[in-house]
Design an enzyme around this catalytic site. Sequence first.
Site, PDB file in Angstrom:
ATOM      1  N   LYS A 182       0.894  -1.161   0.000  1.00  0.00           N
ATOM      2  CA  LYS A 182       0.000   0.000   0.000  1.00  0.00           C
ATOM      3  C   LYS A 182       0.936   1.216   0.000  1.00  0.00           C
ATOM      4  CE  LYS A 182      -1.651   3.072   1.928  1.00  0.00           C
ATOM      5  NZ  LYS A 182      -1.320   4.461   1.462  1.00  0.00           N
ATOM      6  N   GLU A 258       9.026   0.756  11.144  1.00  0.00           N
ATOM      7  CA  GLU A 258      10.085   1.756  10.923  1.00  0.00           C
ATOM      8  C   GLU A 258       9.407   3.105  11.068  1.00  0.00           C
ATOM      9  OE1 GLU A 258      13.175   1.131  10.556  1.00  0.00           O
ATOM     10  OE2 GLU A 258      13.208  -0.996  10.053  1.00  0.00           O
ATOM     11  N   CYS A 292      13.598  10.084   7.765  1.00  0.00           N
ATOM     12  CA  CYS A 292      13.465   9.708   9.171  1.00  0.00           C
ATOM     13  C   CYS A 292      14.812   9.786   9.872  1.00  0.00           C
ATOM     14  CB  CYS A 292      12.912   8.299   9.265  1.00  0.00           C
ATOM     15  SG  CYS A 292      13.869   7.148   8.292  1.00  0.00           S
ATOM     16  N   GLU A 389       9.474  15.807  15.063  1.00  0.00           N
ATOM     17  CA  GLU A 389      10.240  15.519  13.843  1.00  0.00           C
ATOM     18  C   GLU A 389       9.981  16.661  12.845  1.00  0.00           C
ATOM     19  OE1 GLU A 389       8.839  11.934  11.971  1.00  0.00           O
ATOM     20  OE2 GLU A 389      10.843  11.445  11.275  1.00  0.00           O
TER      21      GLU A 389
END
Length: 485
Positions: A182, A258, A292, A389
């Site tokens: 997906k 992750e 990331c 983040e």
Amino acid sequence: MTGFSTLLTAVPTGLWIDGSSHESSSGKRFDVMNPATGEVLTTVADGTVTDARRALESAAKVQPEWAATAPRERSEILRRAWEGVMQRSEEFAQLITLEMGKPLAESRGEVAYGGEFLRWFAEEAVRIGGRTTTAPSGNGHIMVVKEPVGPALAVTPWNFPLAMGTRKIGPALAAGCTMLVKPAEDTPLTMLLLAQVFAEAGLPAGVLSVLPTLDAPTVVGALMADRRLRKISFTGSTPVGKAIIAQSAEQVLKTSMELGGNAPFIVFDDADIDAAVDGAMAAKMRNGGEACTAANRFLVHNSIREDFTRTLCARIALTTVGPGYEDGVMLGPLINAKQRDRVAALVDDAVAQGAHVRTGGAALPGPGYFYAPTVIDDVPAGARILTEEIFGPIAVIVGFDTEAEAIASANATDYGLAAYFYTQNLDRASRVARALEVGMVGVNRGVISDAAAPFGGVKQSGLGSEGGSEGIAEYLNTKYIALTP
Ligand code: NAD
């Protein structure tokens, strides 16, 4: 842009199910945008729960046959898929730049890196081990074998449209698992082209499906509730990862996660400052900061802080910003307006609390979703930009005085993905690398990703590893067979 129309017509834009491209059962399609202009590139089929169940049906049907396929044959299919990606590397690179925005040179880097997972796991497919020992009592043999987990679902983000898929597809197929992908709704085209490359490489129909959808929660939720699914591997934000872990409990699905990061980048007083600035540019500006592993906080020894900050600002001043497909561009747009506005709000919040903008500090005029490469200093402890983040080209500088203070500050986060530090002292290198609560450490370097290395985080950055010899273990179950002597 006209130069890309041939490329766009060559990409399948239906759902990839059972070895070919299909329209959605709803008949609906959604737009894929160019973040450098805000214009529609093309449309793709919008997958529904009915389509997802059809893809899972086909994956479950072919699963026993794929698991029984000789490892050498699985390996050769993966190898041919890698060759296919390499042969079409320029098409893949252009597609990544068009739908995601990064400069073409970086997209070429992603094609090499993302493709490498197919080659690496082609090599791992024939090295799935097991073990046999004599039971300590002497009354039998302990035989341990590894078996594919079964049909797996991969849910991927938009920041590396190829690599985040191949990092899951490579080990899944090598292990003998079928896989549904997906892809992120912002960047579905790269994965659809990859599915076609796999078909050309001889992958049997049903082993790999690609299901773009605008309704990820419903489609992913329905697949996770289906007893035929045995595994989910997710790369994305920590809040969505937590929701998926909670859902995975229902069927006790094997999960790999992750998730987000908040990487510290520490520059000690004994660092080579020029090398540290080179590393900082890579760790911060690569992928526009939308990684990331991107450095989120620069912790710099106060004795060299001004020197480091000035050199970094001078380097950033040389950055050419623009559409990634234009010559000489070094920094592309952010993925969408929401992301640009989020980044702007983080900078504004820090400035309102007393941070100083050393360069940049504002969104750039459109079209497209650009934000100026930015350095901010004197960031107070309460600023959101230190704990959230960033996912944008913003370097945040914070001073420190002692090694202990730097380590405590680096570890003062719920995330634990990557960390970087610069020092020329070997004792310190070994001590600090061990003290950092993360899954990956870059010592005197700003880039760490390697298909042959285990990639993954601790704390709220995730569960499990991708890549390396560790990556395939995520797709294997361990079975113990007790044999009489
Ligand atoms: P996201 O969590 O919003 O979306 C990731 C994927 O999950 C997309 O495909 C999305 O459609 C899907 N999704 C969203 N909500 C869902 C739900 N409720 N149920 C099921 N699926 C759902 O993340 P993003 O904005 O696409 O990507 C950025 C994030 O990904 C950042 O936090 C980044 O750190 C993280 N990331 C982590 C790694 C890593 O290896 N640790 C690598 C790349 C990106």
